[in-house]
Write an enzyme that holds these catalytic residues in place. Structure first.
Site, short mmCIF file in Angstrom:
data_model
loop_
_atom_site.label_atom_id
_atom_site.label_comp_id
_atom_site.label_asym_id
_atom_site.label_seq_id
_atom_site.Cartn_x
_atom_site.Cartn_y
_atom_site.Cartn_z
N GLU A 59 49.77 4.12 -1.52
CA GLU A 59 50.85 4.92 -0.94
C GLU A 59 51.16 6.15 -1.80
O GLU A 59 51.48 7.22 -1.27
CB GLU A 59 52.10 4.07 -0.76
N PRO A 267 37.53 -2.73 -9.60
CA PRO A 267 38.53 -3.66 -9.07
C PRO A 267 39.84 -2.94 -8.77
O PRO A 267 40.23 -1.99 -9.47
CB PRO A 267 38.71 -4.68 -10.20
N ARG A 268 40.51 -3.38 -7.73
CA ARG A 268 41.75 -2.74 -7.29
C ARG A 268 42.87 -2.90 -8.32
O ARG A 268 43.65 -1.99 -8.54
CB ARG A 268 42.19 -3.34 -5.95
N GLY A 309 42.70 5.62 -11.28
CA GLY A 309 42.71 7.02 -10.89
C GLY A 309 41.45 7.79 -11.23
O GLY A 309 41.49 9.02 -11.32
N ASN A 334 41.27 2.96 1.20
CA ASN A 334 41.14 4.34 1.67
C ASN A 334 39.68 4.78 1.83
O ASN A 334 39.00 5.09 0.85
CB ASN A 334 41.87 5.27 0.69
N GLU A 337 38.52 8.77 0.72
CA GLU A 337 38.10 9.28 -0.59
C GLU A 337 36.59 9.50 -0.65
O GLU A 337 36.15 10.61 -0.99
CB GLU A 337 38.59 8.36 -1.70
#
Length: 421
Positions: A59, A267-268, A309, A334, A337
């Site tokens: 978000e 990994p997230r 990031g 997403n 990207e």
């Protein structure tokens, strides 16, 4: 209903605190700043702030172009950004530094919400995507603060989840001045939830307006040079538990055809970085990490991107990208990207978080859906074998990304009108 809801929130608060403590064992940032979640923080000393709430990393990334537009168009207005997760907090710091005031969103308890409002004193509240907190919404209405939901999306699962509190949710949505929906499907679901149809406008997805780092492709080219331009390389981005093992097994298939192939895996959640690294080593891979090695070497078969990031240059450097959260019922992450960098996209069966975007990419030919974890390796092999197809998919993905831009301008028009009123 509001009384019962608030009573339930008070009753579960001890459990919430215990969860914070438990998560803090694995991720220490959960122990820091926990008082903010109850509205205890030093007041920044301003009034008339523009407040944007973005739950977590996804978000925050979606809100980035909107926050930058607010900063540009309203340079004298203090900007407040709230998140729920430490990873979201870290992403705010990376993107905006001290140019915004960041604090955690308080729990939806009347005393915490009141304390938060008194400290940040917002003149406009903007909720990114879907966060319906009744006490928070009623507090905005009672204080005369215009409230917007932007980039609004509502999956079928979320709709079912809100239905048991139907009348309360409908009353809360009555406090909202405008809903800027991502798609016609999202708009219809908000109407079904009880939102006023006259307040709903389909503006598109803010994520199409995300800035593509000007140097992402240059950095990607440098990375490719570091590990060898002719090596097949693919990336699995934003993976979750239940996906990393299938991804690693898929790479074992790839290595039978291309022994020098490279897998990049991101990994997230940071608490999974070490787990994924250890899993890869246990399967016999030669493993490198972003924190220890900075860039993959010729000897690395798997490279763990254990940093937040930093995905974009790695997407740019890869032959294809699998976007995680989609082999397990998380709902997908997403896909824009890699699309923005002309990288072909693979997704699993669970993409309800990005339903229409993913379908558009698949229908236009910029993405391919993998129906199960067992099929992932075969799809990766097919694409690595077929360079012309990868080129076509990458070109189409970029065209789709470019053609859908403009949501920020439409949302800013709505914000301008609300603030003038």
């Amino acid at each position: 209903m509001l009384y019962l809801y608030t009573l339930a929130m008070y009753l579960v608060t001890p459990i919430i605190v215990l969860r914070l403590l438990a998560r803090g064992v694995r991720y220490r940032d959960y122990h820091k700043r926990w008082r903010e979640r109850f509205g205890f923080f030093e007041a920044p000393g301003f009034a008339g702030s523009l407040w944007v709430h973005a739950v977590s990393v996804g978000e925050v990334n979606a809100a980035e172009p909107l926050i930058k537009a607010l900063r540009n168009d309203y340079p004298n207005a203090p900007l407040v950004v709230t998140t729920v997760t430490p990873t979201g907090s870290e992403r705010v710091r990376q993107l905006f530094g001290d140019s915004v005031f960041h604090v955690y969103l308080p729990y939806d308890l009347p005393f915490a919400v009141t304390r938060f409002m008194r400290r940040v004193r917002p003149r406009l509240a903007i909720i990114v995507e879907t966060e319906i907190w009744p006490n928070l919404y009623f507090a905005c209405r009672n204080r005369g603060i215009p409230l917007m939901i932007v980039n609004a999306r509502l999956s079928e699962r979320s709709l079912r989840g809100y239905k048991p509190m139907g009348s309360l949710v409908a009353r809360a949505l009555g406090c909202v001045s405008q809903i800027a929906a991502q798609s016609r499907t999202d708009a219809a679901r908000y109407r079904e939830l009880g939102a006023d149809p006259e307040k709903i406008v389909v503006t598109g997805n803010l994520k199409f307006d995300m800035p593509v780092p000007y140097d992402a492709e240059l950095k990607g080219d440098e990375l490719r040079h570091q590990w060898g331009r002719l090596r097949p390389a693919w990336i699995a981005g934003s993976t979750h538990e239940g996906e990393e093992l299938p991804v690693l097994e898929a790479h074992l298939e790839v290595l039978t055809r291309w022994p020098d192939a490279l897998l990049l895996i991101a990994p997230r959640h940071p608490e999974r970085f070490k787990l994924v690294e250890n899993s890869a080593r246990s399967l016999g891979f030669t493993v490198g990490t972003r924190s220890a090695d900075r860039v993959p070497s010729a000897s690395h078969q798997v490279f763990v991107i254990d940093a937040m990031g930093e995905l974009m240059p790695f997407y740019a450097a890869s032959d294809l990208a699998f976007v995680g959260g989609s082999l397990v019922p998380i709902g997908g992450h997403n896909v824009l990207e890699p699309a923005a960098l002309s990288t072909p996209v693979l997704v699993g069966p669970h993409t309800f978080n990005f339903e229409e975007i993913t379908l558009t990419l698949i229908q236009e030919g910029g993405a391919t859906r993998v129906s199960s974890a067992e099929e992932l390796g075969a799809h990766v092999l097919q694409l690595l074998r077929d360079e012309p197809r990868r080129d076509r998919m990458g070109m189409v993905a970029r065209i789709v990304f470019d053609s859908e831009r403009g949501a920020v301008k439409r949302v800013m028009g709505m914000i301008d009108r609300l603030l003038q009123e």
